[in-house]
Enzyme design. Sequence first.
Site, PDB file in Angstrom:
ATOM      1  N   GLU A   1     -31.189  23.651  43.663  1.00 14.86           N
ATOM      2  CA  GLU A   1     -29.857  24.282  44.166  1.00 14.86           C
ATOM      3  C   GLU A   1     -29.665  23.152  45.314  1.00 14.86           C
ATOM      4  OE1 GLU A   1     -29.516  27.821  41.607  1.00 14.86           O
ATOM      5  OE2 GLU A   1     -28.251  26.619  43.127  1.00 14.86           O
TER       6      GLU A   1
ATOM      7  N   CYS B   1     -23.943  26.251  51.091  1.00  9.51           N
ATOM      8  CA  CYS B   1     -23.775  25.304  50.309  1.00  9.51           C
ATOM      9  C   CYS B   1     -22.662  25.429  49.314  1.00  9.51           C
ATOM     10  CB  CYS B   1     -25.276  25.059  49.524  1.00  9.51           C
ATOM     11  SG  CYS B   1     -25.371  26.711  48.802  1.00  9.51           S
TER      12      CYS B   1
HETATM   13  O1  TXE Z   1     -32.241  20.604  53.625  1.00 11.24           O
HETATM   14  P1  TXE Z   1     -33.324  19.504  53.000  1.00 11.24           P
HETATM   15  P2  TXE Z   1     -31.679  21.591  54.701  1.00 11.24           P
HETATM   16  C1  TXE Z   1     -28.192  22.411  50.857  1.00 11.24           C
HETATM   17  C2  TXE Z   1     -27.223  22.167  51.725  1.00 11.24           C
HETATM   18  C3  TXE Z   1     -27.406  21.229  52.783  1.00 11.24           C
HETATM   19  C4  TXE Z   1     -28.948  21.482  52.788  1.00 11.24           C
HETATM   20  C5  TXE Z   1     -29.409  21.919  54.183  1.00 11.24           C
HETATM   21  O2  TXE Z   1     -26.185  22.100  50.970  1.00 11.24           O
HETATM   22  O3  TXE Z   1     -27.252  19.791  52.014  1.00 11.24           O
HETATM   23  O4  TXE Z   1     -29.228  22.064  51.755  1.00 11.24           O
HETATM   24  O5  TXE Z   1     -30.628  22.272  54.154  1.00 11.24           O
HETATM   25  C6  TXE Z   1     -38.012  20.187  52.301  1.00 11.24           C
HETATM   26  N1  TXE Z   1     -40.418  16.576  49.332  1.00 11.24           N
HETATM   27  N2  TXE Z   1     -28.373  23.705  50.361  1.00 11.24           N
HETATM   28  O6  TXE Z   1     -31.386  20.468  55.762  1.00 11.24           O
HETATM   29  O7  TXE Z   1     -33.424  18.712  54.491  1.00 11.24           O
HETATM   30  C7  TXE Z   1     -37.734  20.736  53.757  1.00 11.24           C
HETATM   31  O8  TXE Z   1     -38.851  20.688  54.403  1.00 11.24           O
HETATM   32  C8  TXE Z   1     -40.357  18.019  49.572  1.00 11.24           C
HETATM   33  C9  TXE Z   1     -28.033  24.048  49.261  1.00 11.24           C
HETATM   34  O9  TXE Z   1     -32.902  22.418  54.885  1.00 11.24           O
HETATM   35  O10 TXE Z   1     -33.043  18.883  52.138  1.00 11.24           O
HETATM   36  C10 TXE Z   1     -37.153  21.869  53.442  1.00 11.24           C
HETATM   37  O11 TXE Z   1     -38.030  23.011  53.259  1.00 11.24           O
HETATM   38  N3  TXE Z   1     -39.535  18.868  50.189  1.00 11.24           N
HETATM   39  C11 TXE Z   1     -28.350  25.338  48.624  1.00 11.24           C
HETATM   40  C12 TXE Z   1     -36.221  21.733  52.167  1.00 11.24           C
HETATM   41  O12 TXE Z   1     -36.955  20.591  51.378  1.00 11.24           O
HETATM   42  C13 TXE Z   1     -38.802  18.090  51.054  1.00 11.24           C
HETATM   43  C14 TXE Z   1     -28.303  26.624  49.446  1.00 11.24           C
HETATM   44  C15 TXE Z   1     -34.782  21.602  52.499  1.00 11.24           C
HETATM   45  O13 TXE Z   1     -34.667  20.322  53.200  1.00 11.24           O
HETATM   46  C16 TXE Z   1     -38.861  16.850  51.088  1.00 11.24           C
HETATM   47  C17 TXE Z   1     -28.531  26.121  51.097  1.00 11.24           C
HETATM   48  C18 TXE Z   1     -39.534  16.147  50.118  1.00 11.24           C
HETATM   49  N4  TXE Z   1     -39.147  14.649  50.435  1.00 11.24           N
HETATM   50  C19 TXE Z   1     -28.624  24.794  51.210  1.00 11.24           C
HETATM   51  N5  TXE Z   1     -37.683  16.485  52.118  1.00 11.24           N
HETATM   52  C20 TXE Z   1     -27.828  25.976  47.474  1.00 11.24           C
HETATM   53  N6  TXE Z   1     -27.020  24.935  46.250  1.00 11.24           N
HETATM   54  O14 TXE Z   1     -28.302  27.066  46.830  1.00 11.24           O
HETATM   55  C21 TXE Z   1     -37.507  17.922  52.800  1.00 11.24           C
HETATM   56  N7  TXE Z   1     -38.059  18.687  52.012  1.00 11.24           N
END
Ligand code: TXE
Length: 487
Positions: free
Chosen positions: A245, A279
């Site tokens: 997502e 998002c």
């Molecule tokens: O995301 P991140 P964030 C999206 C929104 C925005 C982002 C914001 O659009 O782009 O999320 O959320 C973990 N391997 N959505 O900043 O940085 C990290 O620790 C494994 C979409 O939190 O991507 C966190 O727990 N895990 C959405 C999670 O990933 C890793 C609804 C997300 O972090 C990792 C809400 C790695 N290499 C927000 N790197 C929808 N579409 O439903 C980070 N993490």
Amino acid sequence: MIYTHFIDGALTTGLNRRSWINYNPANNNPLGEVCQANDEDIEAAVNSSEKAFQIWKSKTGAERGRVLITAANILRSRLEQIALSETQDVGKPISESLAVDVSSAADALEYFGGMAAGIHGEFFDLKNAFGYTRREPLGICAGIGAWNYPIQIAAWKAAPALACGNSMIFKPSELTPATALELAKAFMEAGAPPGLFNVVQGDGRVGAMLVDHPGIAKISLTGSVSTGKKIFAGAVAQLKQVTLELGGKSPLIIFEDADIHNAVSAAMLANFYTQGEVCSNGTRVFVNRKIFDNFLRQLKDRTEKIRLGDPADPDTQMGAIISKAHMEKITRFIDSGKSSGATLLTGGFRPGKDFKGRDISSGNFLAPAIFADCDDSMEICREEIFGPVLSILSFDSEEEVIGRANNTPFGLSAGVFTNDLKRGHRVIHQLQAGTCWINNYNITPIELPFGGYKQSGQGRENSLAAIQHYTQLKSVYVELGNVESPY
Ligand code: TXE
């Protein structure tokens, strides 16, 4: 306060002494220490999950459903306490946490709890034989959450996973460690076996450990496109199932015959709810030239009346941005918008006082921003900002706006406002997005699938569709006659 892990039915600081401070976005005061799981903690969580999985998968769907529904009632009974904890962690208004976050989590548990007894295969009448299928669990599933809807995201993953007979290890975002622990406690009190829903705290490195662990069968991420790609690559290496997502840059199209008051309400919901950190937000607002000036005037007037302030105050309508770092990222986009020639009509600044005159200068507050005179090629119209920044664009024809709306690598959501329903359906059917609305925006009932097209994700959450992503299908052929063989 120490934000611990929750492993094998109990809170635990784990084996790793490393931790960091979690801050309240509204005043940047420390809320507590967050533990960072290490590989021994992950091993303990996986062993505990495996033990729970063996017990849980042997239960009937009805027995599993009862636990989920009881957990839903426990969450509802703690609505105020959990909502306040969510508001302190995320910075969103308490009015939102009370109205949406906790109850949508409980809705998911009730929905999938009610459905658990109905998850079954099919029967096929065959010649001198019959066949049947079974929807079997995958095993241990790992959920990795984002920081904007912590308990909702945890429940949107846990409810279908557990209803289908899986166990889950959930890692909340490192910025919002609190409320996933409340969900874990609720499952335990509802009669779940210890280890059924384990929580491990930590940053992306802990997420990566879950992706790489051979004992974990499936990964479900809510997060950014860049993280999604890393997780997809890691999961593919072991051919694990994934649900992604991810982010969006969704279009909201307002036709000239739309009800303007409703359309303005939707544009504000689609850009300023939860400080714009949603998002599926409709951040490219396309308005037909014939109604453009009137629409913009009403939008500006109503946006400037949004009550921005202390998130814990029930009168507040917009709270604080999740972190200083994210606020600076949004501010860079605002500067980019200005330098690319767009007009910042209102907002985009850091207010010193809130709507009740209280000093909010120590918090991450940004006044909701509207950019006009935008061009599709501008960074603010192409990149996900994930903040209270709305870009308004004008258009003339239906064909023109559909082409421009689809001209993005994202495909999470889309919205259309028109009183001509034939046109509404005609346009929505041509928009490349997975979760769409006609004459409303960002309403996500648990009965409807949620998820994206293109780079906005894979798989679906919510609705019956989620069952496909938390089960594997076994088919069994049963011979009633003799084996026909040429030998
Ligand atoms: O995301 P991140 P964030 C999206 C929104 C925005 C982002 C914001 O659009 O782009 O999320 O959320 C973990 N391997 N959505 O900043 O940085 C990290 O620790 C494994 C979409 O939190 O991507 C966190 O727990 N895990 C959405 C999670 O990933 C890793 C609804 C997300 O972090 C990792 C809400 C790695 N290499 C927000 N790197 C929808 N579409 O439903 C980070 N993490």
